[in-house]
Scaffold this active site. Structure first.
Site, PDB file in Angstrom:
ATOM      1  N   ASP A  20      65.336 -19.954 -14.300  1.00 49.92           N
ATOM      2  CA  ASP A  20      66.218 -20.666 -13.369  1.00 49.92           C
ATOM      3  C   ASP A  20      67.625 -20.799 -13.942  1.00 49.92           C
ATOM      4  O   ASP A  20      67.804 -20.858 -15.159  1.00 49.92           O
ATOM      5  CB  ASP A  20      65.612 -22.055 -13.092  1.00 49.92           C
ATOM      6  CG  ASP A  20      66.275 -22.741 -11.915  1.00 49.92           C
ATOM      7  OD1 ASP A  20      66.950 -22.052 -11.118  1.00 49.92           O
ATOM      8  OD2 ASP A  20      66.126 -23.970 -11.792  1.00 49.92           O
ATOM      9  N   HIS A  37      72.382 -13.165 -11.363  1.00 53.86           N
ATOM     10  CA  HIS A  37      71.051 -12.546 -11.392  1.00 53.86           C
ATOM     11  C   HIS A  37      71.084 -11.283 -12.259  1.00 53.86           C
ATOM     12  O   HIS A  37      70.131 -10.996 -12.973  1.00 53.86           O
ATOM     13  CB  HIS A  37      70.580 -12.208  -9.977  1.00 53.86           C
ATOM     14  CG  HIS A  37      70.343 -13.415  -9.108  1.00 53.86           C
ATOM     15  ND1 HIS A  37      69.612 -14.504  -9.536  1.00 53.86           N
ATOM     16  CD2 HIS A  37      70.740 -13.717  -7.838  1.00 53.86           C
ATOM     17  CE1 HIS A  37      69.559 -15.401  -8.565  1.00 53.86           C
ATOM     18  NE2 HIS A  37      70.251 -14.954  -7.534  1.00 53.86           N
ATOM     19  N   LEU A 131      51.358  -5.347 -24.368  1.00 46.34           N
ATOM     20  CA  LEU A 131      51.763  -6.570 -23.655  1.00 46.34           C
ATOM     21  C   LEU A 131      51.555  -6.332 -22.169  1.00 46.34           C
ATOM     22  O   LEU A 131      51.882  -5.253 -21.661  1.00 46.34           O
ATOM     23  CB  LEU A 131      53.253  -6.848 -23.915  1.00 46.34           C
ATOM     24  CG  LEU A 131      53.934  -7.870 -22.989  1.00 46.34           C
ATOM     25  CD1 LEU A 131      53.474  -9.297 -23.313  1.00 46.34           C
ATOM     26  CD2 LEU A 131      55.467  -7.805 -23.122  1.00 46.34           C
TER      27      LEU A 131
HETATM   28  C1  FPP Z   1      66.668 -18.611 -10.181  1.00 46.49           C
HETATM   29  O1  FPP Z   1      68.035 -18.881 -10.368  1.00 46.49           O
HETATM   30  C2  FPP Z   1      66.392 -17.209 -10.307  1.00 46.49           C
HETATM   31  C3  FPP Z   1      65.890 -16.417  -9.327  1.00 46.49           C
HETATM   32  C4  FPP Z   1      65.577 -16.926  -7.981  1.00 46.49           C
HETATM   33  C5  FPP Z   1      65.662 -14.982  -9.525  1.00 46.49           C
HETATM   34  C6  FPP Z   1      65.281 -14.518 -10.886  1.00 46.49           C
HETATM   35  C7  FPP Z   1      65.647 -13.106 -10.987  1.00 46.49           C
HETATM   36  C8  FPP Z   1      66.084 -12.460 -12.102  1.00 46.49           C
HETATM   37  C9  FPP Z   1      66.143 -13.091 -13.408  1.00 46.49           C
HETATM   38  C10 FPP Z   1      66.578 -11.043 -12.043  1.00 46.49           C
HETATM   39  C11 FPP Z   1      65.646 -10.015 -11.502  1.00 46.49           C
HETATM   40  C12 FPP Z   1      64.293 -10.070 -12.054  1.00 46.49           C
HETATM   41  C13 FPP Z   1      63.682  -9.101 -12.776  1.00 46.49           C
HETATM   42  C14 FPP Z   1      62.278  -9.275 -13.206  1.00 46.49           C
HETATM   43  C15 FPP Z   1      64.353  -7.856 -13.175  1.00 46.49           C
HETATM   44  P1  FPP Z   1      68.833 -19.607  -9.200  1.00 46.49           P
HETATM   45  O2  FPP Z   1      69.476 -18.547  -8.381  1.00 46.49           O
HETATM   46  O3  FPP Z   1      67.937 -20.527  -8.464  1.00 46.49           O
HETATM   47  O4  FPP Z   1      69.906 -20.409 -10.017  1.00 46.49           O
HETATM   48  P2  FPP Z   1      70.608 -21.787  -9.586  1.00 46.49           P
HETATM   49  O5  FPP Z   1      69.497 -22.808  -9.452  1.00 46.49           O
HETATM   50  O6  FPP Z   1      71.509 -22.084 -10.739  1.00 46.49           O
HETATM   51  O7  FPP Z   1      71.330 -21.530  -8.307  1.00 46.49           O
END
Ligand code: FPP
Length: 247
Positions: A20, A37, A131
């Protein structure tokens, strides 16, 4: 192999991560959410690599929740693009390093192009043993439980099992994680104190580690810090200290 002060025989078997804070990371830098992201993808690489090198057996990553479909169209599209690219680019390395890929969640909802590369990677890496990376895509903990209840009810209805056969091990075996052991450690970045519909059934005795670090800043050092903290925890599984001492 460098162990960074960690005790080799007390590493978690299964680490799960709620990644997150990508959006906040981007906002703090005046960048678009998708750039957050993208930077988060680099942390995914680091985490997979270190898990593999330390000998951790399972790594679950909450990459896209069922609720994330409600985000703005551009962000969903951007995330799907990043995912597709990650799976394309990492295929070779996964094979080289013995990483097996598994996906949980409602894969039918994913765009066909993502499904294609995902299915290819899953099939290609299925015999790798170093893994196992479990990607949670269009996943929710409650959705998993609903699906499990339906599957078991169907078996009872078909006469394949009795009501009295339903126990914890049968339920566990029918969840999306099936034979994978429950996570020993659940890490959440960005400081929020909640599970956000990630694993529910699977975490009764999982150690929780919540760090204010935003996911794109979650480095190798940050991961080691979480693992060191895990090794300081005393896991009692409902027993008393005295019982634990007696083994
Ligand atoms: C949460 O941050 C994150 C996500 C909803 C997406 C996670 C995705 C990645 C790390 C990249 C792609 C994944 C892979 C496996 C290659 P948020 O957007 O909710 O952050 P915020 O709460 O600060 O707005």
């Amino acid at each position: 192999m460098e162990l960074y002060g960690l005790e080799k025989n007390r590493l978690p078997t299964h680490v799960a991560i709620i990644m997150d804070g990508n959006g906040r990371w981007a906002r703090l830098r005046g960048k678009s959410r998708i750039e957050g992201h993208r930077e988060g993808t680099a942390s995914v690489r680091t985490t997979v690599e270190l898990s593999r090198n330390l000998g951790i057996r399972y790594l679950s990553l909450y990459a896209f929740s069922s609720e994330n479909w409600n985000r703005p169209h551009d962000e969903v599209e951007g995330l799907m693009g990043l995912l597709e690219n990650y799976l394309e680019v990492e295929q070779e390395r996964m094979m080289r390093e013995g990483v097996r890929l598994v996906a949980i969640g409602d894969r039918k909802r994913l765009p066909a192009s993502v499904r294609r590369v995902l299915d290819r990677n899953i099939s290609l890496t299925r015999n790798n043993t170093a893994l196992t990376v479990i990607l949670a895509l269009s996943y929710s903990g409650r959705g998993d439980i609903v699906k499990t209840v339906r599957d078991i009810a169907r078996k009872v209805k078909a006469g394949q099992c009795e009501l009295a056969d339903i126990d914890e091990s049968m339920i566990a075996a029918n969840t999306e994680t099936g034979p994978i052991p429950d996570p020993d450690l659940l890490i959440r970045t960005s400081g929020e104190m909640r599970i956000s519909n990630f694993f529910l059934w699977q975490i009764p005795y999982t150690e929780l580690y919540i760090t204010p670090t935003l996911w794109p800043d979650f480095s190798e050092q940050q991961y080691i810090k979480a693992l060191l903290e895990f090794q300081r925890r005393k896991r009692r599984f409902g027993k008393t200290d005295e019982q634990l001492l007696q083994g």
